[in-house]
Write a protein that holds these residues in place. Structure first.
Motif, PDB file in Angstrom:
ATOM      1  N   THR A  61       0.851  -1.182   0.000  1.00 26.03           N
ATOM      2  CA  THR A  61       0.000   0.000   0.000  1.00 26.03           C
ATOM      3  C   THR A  61       0.892   1.240   0.000  1.00 26.03           C
ATOM      4  OG1 THR A  61      -0.061   0.199   2.419  1.00 26.03           O
ATOM      5  CG2 THR A  61      -1.725  -1.229   1.377  1.00 26.03           C
ATOM      6  N   TYR A  62       0.276   2.388  -0.257  1.00 26.88           N
ATOM      7  CA  TYR A  62       1.056   3.631  -0.249  1.00 26.88           C
ATOM      8  C   TYR A  62       1.595   3.908   1.153  1.00 26.88           C
ATOM      9  CZ  TYR A  62       2.507   8.270  -1.699  1.00 26.88           C
ATOM     10  OH  TYR A  62       3.259   9.389  -1.996  1.00 26.88           O
ATOM     11  N   LEU A 147       0.153  12.146  -1.595  1.00 32.57           N
ATOM     12  CA  LEU A 147      -0.973  11.685  -0.783  1.00 32.57           C
ATOM     13  C   LEU A 147      -2.116  12.685  -0.850  1.00 32.57           C
ATOM     14  CD1 LEU A 147      -0.667  10.119   2.739  1.00 32.57           C
ATOM     15  CD2 LEU A 147      -2.344  11.895   2.323  1.00 32.57           C
ATOM     16  N   ASP A 148      -1.785  13.971  -0.697  1.00 38.23           N
ATOM     17  CA  ASP A 148      -2.806  15.017  -0.720  1.00 38.23           C
ATOM     18  C   ASP A 148      -3.419  15.153  -2.105  1.00 38.23           C
ATOM     19  OD1 ASP A 148      -4.161  17.194   0.727  1.00 38.23           O
ATOM     20  OD2 ASP A 148      -3.100  18.502  -0.679  1.00 38.23           O
ATOM     21  N   TRP A 149      -2.590  15.041  -3.152  1.00 40.87           N
ATOM     22  CA  TRP A 149      -3.105  15.131  -4.519  1.00 40.87           C
ATOM     23  C   TRP A 149      -4.112  14.023  -4.793  1.00 40.87           C
ATOM     24  CZ3 TRP A 149      -2.382  11.018  -7.861  1.00 40.87           C
ATOM     25  CH2 TRP A 149      -2.931  11.198  -9.142  1.00 40.87           C
ATOM     26  N   PHE A 150      -3.774  12.776  -4.405  1.00 41.44           N
ATOM     27  CA  PHE A 150      -4.673  11.654  -4.673  1.00 41.44           C
ATOM     28  C   PHE A 150      -5.976  11.801  -3.890  1.00 41.44           C
ATOM     29  CE2 PHE A 150      -6.265   7.290  -4.161  1.00 41.44           C
ATOM     30  CZ  PHE A 150      -6.265   6.873  -5.481  1.00 41.44           C
ATOM     31  N   ASP A 160      -5.956   8.977   5.771  1.00 43.47           N
ATOM     32  CA  ASP A 160      -5.648   7.599   6.169  1.00 43.47           C
ATOM     33  C   ASP A 160      -6.202   6.596   5.165  1.00 43.47           C
ATOM     34  OD1 ASP A 160      -4.285   8.444   8.381  1.00 43.47           O
ATOM     35  OD2 ASP A 160      -5.962   8.153   9.771  1.00 43.47           O
ATOM     36  N   GLU A 161      -7.286   6.965   4.502  1.00 44.22           N
ATOM     37  CA  GLU A 161      -7.855   6.073   3.488  1.00 44.22           C
ATOM     38  C   GLU A 161      -6.896   5.923   2.309  1.00 44.22           C
ATOM     39  OE1 GLU A 161     -11.870   6.945   2.299  1.00 44.22           O
ATOM     40  OE2 GLU A 161     -12.400   7.630   4.321  1.00 44.22           O
ATOM     41  N   VAL A 165      -4.463   2.478   0.157  1.00 45.74           N
ATOM     42  CA  VAL A 165      -4.551   2.193  -1.279  1.00 45.74           C
ATOM     43  C   VAL A 165      -3.205   1.685  -1.779  1.00 45.74           C
ATOM     44  CG1 VAL A 165      -4.960   3.217  -3.566  1.00 45.74           C
ATOM     45  CG2 VAL A 165      -6.298   3.974  -1.582  1.00 45.74           C
ATOM     46  N   LYS A 166      -3.228   0.707  -2.679  1.00 47.29           N
ATOM     47  CA  LYS A 166      -1.966   0.220  -3.233  1.00 47.29           C
ATOM     48  C   LYS A 166      -1.265   1.336  -4.003  1.00 47.29           C
ATOM     49  CE  LYS A 166      -2.663  -4.753  -3.663  1.00 47.29           C
ATOM     50  NZ  LYS A 166      -2.594  -5.919  -4.590  1.00 47.29           N
TER      51      LYS A 166
END
Length: 201
Positions: A61-62, A147-150, A160-161, A165-166
């Motif tokens: 995961t990320y 992380l923020d962009w996604f 946290d979600e 994520v992979k």
């Protein structure tokens, strides 16, 4: 020699030994044989099976990828790698493993993390002169930036979600957006040139 002993004595190891350890390759399995100095411990834990090392880190995961990237010293890195990649959390088992295969495992994990970093870096589009002048070149948000962009891209309010994520999914979405943006830019230039030609007629 265990990995714990090697880490402790690495600073006094000969250059030849250090060079040999740096060249250790990825093992197929870890924890697959008992140390002759730890037969009693092996006997007590004999139900624990050897652990196969995966072919890639594409299943992480990320959040797990971030954990590996943030691990500082070699002990933390090895402990983190065994936990997130192999699912082994028993530190006695980890640091009681033979040094050579464990160093090979750590070398491989580090190279995989570097490969993944390279994939994300390759998606970065070069800034225009105007963007550089505006100061975009000074914006470096690193791991949090992706992380923020996604999260914004997918309408997720809880970061946290995203950590669950992979990383391959995040990479594919980013690759998609980059390709679409490049097509949009080319289309805009084509249409601008076409309109300019019409204006000259």
């Amino acid at each position: 020699m265990t990995i714990d002993e090697y880490i402790t004595l690495e600073h006094v190891a000969t250059p030849e030994v250090v060079a040999q350890m740096k060249e250790q390759g990825k093992p197929t399995y870890l924890f697959d044989r008992p140390s002759k100095w730890r037969l009693l411990h092996w006997w007590r834990t004999r139900k624990q099976q050897p652990v196969r090392v995966p072919d890639t880190l594409n299943g992480l995961t990320y959040g797990e990828l971030i954990e590996l990237q943030m691990a500082g010293d070699i002990r933390t890195f090895i402990a983190t790698a065994c936990r997130v990649v192999l699912g082994v959390e028993d530190l006695r088992r980890v640091f009681g493993e033979e040094a050579a295969p464990m160093v090979g495992f750590a070398n491989w994990v580090a190279s995989e993390v570097e490969r993944i970093d390279g994939l994300f870096r390759a998606l970065e589009r070069p800034l225009t002169a105007e963007q550089l002048q505006a100061g975009y070149g000074n914006l470096h948000f690193g791991l949090f930036g992706s992380l923020d962009w996604f999260a914004k891209r997918m309408g997720i309010t809880n970061h946290d979600e995203v950590l669950a994520v992979k990383w391959t999914v995040i990479y594919k979405v980013k690759e998609h957006d980059v390709k679409v943006a490049e097509c949009d830019e080319r289309y805009s230039k084509i249409m601008q040139a076409k309109n300019e030609r019409k204006g000259r007629k």
